[in-house]
Design a protein around this motif. Structure first.
Motif, mmCIF file in Angstrom:
data_model
loop_
_atom_site.group_PDB
_atom_site.id
_atom_site.type_symbol
_atom_site.label_atom_id
_atom_site.label_comp_id
_atom_site.label_asym_id
_atom_site.label_seq_id
_atom_site.Cartn_x
_atom_site.Cartn_y
_atom_site.Cartn_z
ATOM 1 N N GLY A 170 -7.165 -11.620 -11.149
ATOM 2 C CA GLY A 170 -7.130 -10.303 -10.083
ATOM 3 C C GLY A 170 -5.763 -10.269 -9.416
ATOM 4 O O GLY A 170 -4.961 -9.263 -9.149
ATOM 5 N N ARG A 171 -5.338 -11.480 -8.986
ATOM 6 C CA ARG A 171 -4.178 -11.690 -8.073
ATOM 7 C C ARG A 171 -2.975 -11.504 -8.986
ATOM 8 O O ARG A 171 -2.069 -10.814 -8.584
ATOM 9 C CB ARG A 171 -4.271 -13.194 -7.471
ATOM 10 C CG ARG A 171 -5.227 -13.380 -6.416
ATOM 11 C CD ARG A 171 -5.095 -14.508 -5.708
ATOM 12 N NE ARG A 171 -6.235 -14.642 -4.498
ATOM 13 C CZ ARG A 171 -6.626 -15.875 -4.190
ATOM 14 N NH1 ARG A 171 -5.928 -16.841 -4.705
ATOM 15 N NH2 ARG A 171 -7.393 -15.653 -3.560
ATOM 16 N N GLY A 173 -2.753 -9.926 -11.654
ATOM 17 C CA GLY A 173 -2.975 -8.428 -12.018
ATOM 18 C C GLY A 173 -2.064 -7.689 -10.736
ATOM 19 O O GLY A 173 -1.205 -6.640 -11.002
ATOM 20 N N ARG A 174 -2.539 -7.837 -9.515
ATOM 21 C CA ARG A 174 -1.893 -7.346 -8.344
ATOM 22 C C ARG A 174 -0.353 -7.474 -8.185
ATOM 23 O O ARG A 174 0.395 -6.521 -7.693
ATOM 24 C CB ARG A 174 -2.848 -7.456 -7.170
ATOM 25 C CG ARG A 174 -4.271 -6.753 -7.054
ATOM 26 C CD ARG A 174 -4.916 -6.758 -5.813
ATOM 27 N NE ARG A 174 -4.964 -8.336 -5.337
ATOM 28 C CZ ARG A 174 -6.146 -9.196 -5.748
ATOM 29 N NH1 ARG A 174 -7.179 -8.628 -6.512
ATOM 30 N NH2 ARG A 174 -6.323 -10.514 -5.226
ATOM 31 N N LYS A 177 1.235 -5.587 -10.889
ATOM 32 C CA LYS A 177 1.300 -4.244 -10.634
ATOM 33 C C LYS A 177 2.318 -3.749 -9.404
ATOM 34 O O LYS A 177 3.069 -2.828 -9.561
ATOM 35 C CB LYS A 177 -0.040 -3.815 -10.312
ATOM 36 C CG LYS A 177 -0.033 -2.210 -9.985
ATOM 37 C CD LYS A 177 -1.447 -2.088 -9.427
ATOM 38 C CE LYS A 177 -1.684 -0.346 -9.055
ATOM 39 N NZ LYS A 177 -2.862 -0.167 -8.613
ATOM 40 N N TRP A 178 2.599 -4.734 -8.358
ATOM 41 C CA TRP A 178 3.393 -4.464 -7.451
ATOM 42 C C TRP A 178 4.788 -4.576 -7.838
ATOM 43 O O TRP A 178 5.812 -3.732 -7.626
ATOM 44 C CB TRP A 178 3.003 -5.658 -6.214
ATOM 45 C CG TRP A 178 4.205 -5.468 -5.086
ATOM 46 C CD1 TRP A 178 3.946 -4.373 -4.352
ATOM 47 C CD2 TRP A 178 5.203 -6.007 -5.085
ATOM 48 N NE1 TRP A 178 5.047 -4.783 -3.397
ATOM 49 C CE2 TRP A 178 5.834 -5.793 -3.731
ATOM 50 C CE3 TRP A 178 5.700 -7.228 -5.754
ATOM 51 C CZ2 TRP A 178 6.968 -6.459 -3.433
ATOM 52 C CZ3 TRP A 178 6.941 -7.957 -5.214
ATOM 53 C CH2 TRP A 178 7.476 -7.406 -4.013
ATOM 54 N N GLU A 181 5.703 -1.413 -9.658
ATOM 55 C CA GLU A 181 5.768 -0.263 -8.946
ATOM 56 C C GLU A 181 7.253 -0.380 -8.109
ATOM 57 O O GLU A 181 7.733 0.540 -7.695
ATOM 58 C CB GLU A 181 4.691 -0.183 -8.176
ATOM 59 C CG GLU A 181 3.543 0.267 -8.577
ATOM 60 C CD GLU A 181 2.327 0.263 -8.056
ATOM 61 O OE1 GLU A 181 2.324 -0.211 -6.562
ATOM 62 O OE2 GLU A 181 1.225 0.702 -8.348
#
Length: 186
Positions: A170-171, A173-174, A177-178, A181
């Motif tokens: 999860g970390r 992936g975040r 994603k950051w 972006e």
């Protein structure tokens, strides 16, 4: 991430025991790396005040330390390595209880499974260390009997590692994603 790697690297030692691979330098080095990562996980869990991760990291690190301690011999009934091994199994079991109590769904089931496997391993180790029941086992069955402890340890560590997969990925992936972006070039 260190929790997941620590558990998987430490799980290689019982897998090697099950496959009949002796304590080679590679397996011992990977287990030592797993212990270092477990210490890192323990420090991070202490800073986050996560008691379950703290106990799990401490249990994994103690397991590797207990495996590296030489046996004292037949002078004493209980060696420091045996005490550390039993303490490490108990710590992992308590971590499973804590995760099972505070989690929900599959995390509760996995925590209860870690606790149950740890209790089974603790009882098996106590029986094989201090009970004369082992003398009643025929010699041709001893290999199967002594494969139980590494199998229980491997199952416990793999189930405990699955508890940390969502947190680790999860970390990641975040973070990915950051990065995607905020990237200037796409």
């Amino acid at each position: 991430m260190s929790a997941f790697l620590a558990l998987l690297l430490t799980a290689l030692t019982p897998a090697g025991d099950l496959l009949g691979v002796g304590p080679s330098l590679v397996l011992r080095s990977l287990a030592l790396l797993g212990a270092v990562l477990a210490v890192v996980m323990t420090v991070l869990a202490w800073r986050r005040e996560d008691l379950a991760a703290l106990l799990l990291g401490g249990g994994v690190a103690l397991r590797v330390i207990a495996a590296e301690l030489p046996p004292i011999g037949h002078v004493v009934l209980v060696s420091p390595g045996q005490v550390l091994l039993l303490a490490s199994v108990a710590l992992v079991g308590v971590a499973g209880v804590l995760v099972g109590r505070r989690g929900g769904g599959w995390r509760r089931v996995a925590g209860a499974l870690v606790a149950a496997l740890s209790v089974a391993r603790l009882l098996f180790l106590a029986v094989t260390m201090w009970s004369p029941l082992l003398l009643a086992v025929p010699q041709e069955n001893l290999l199967a009997v002594f494969a139980i402890a590494p199998a229980l340890e491997l199952a416990t560590l793999v189930v405990a590692a699955t508890l940390f997969v969502p947190a680790v990925f999860g970390r990641v992936g975040r973070g990915a994603k950051w990065l995607w972006e905020t990237a200037a070039v796409r």
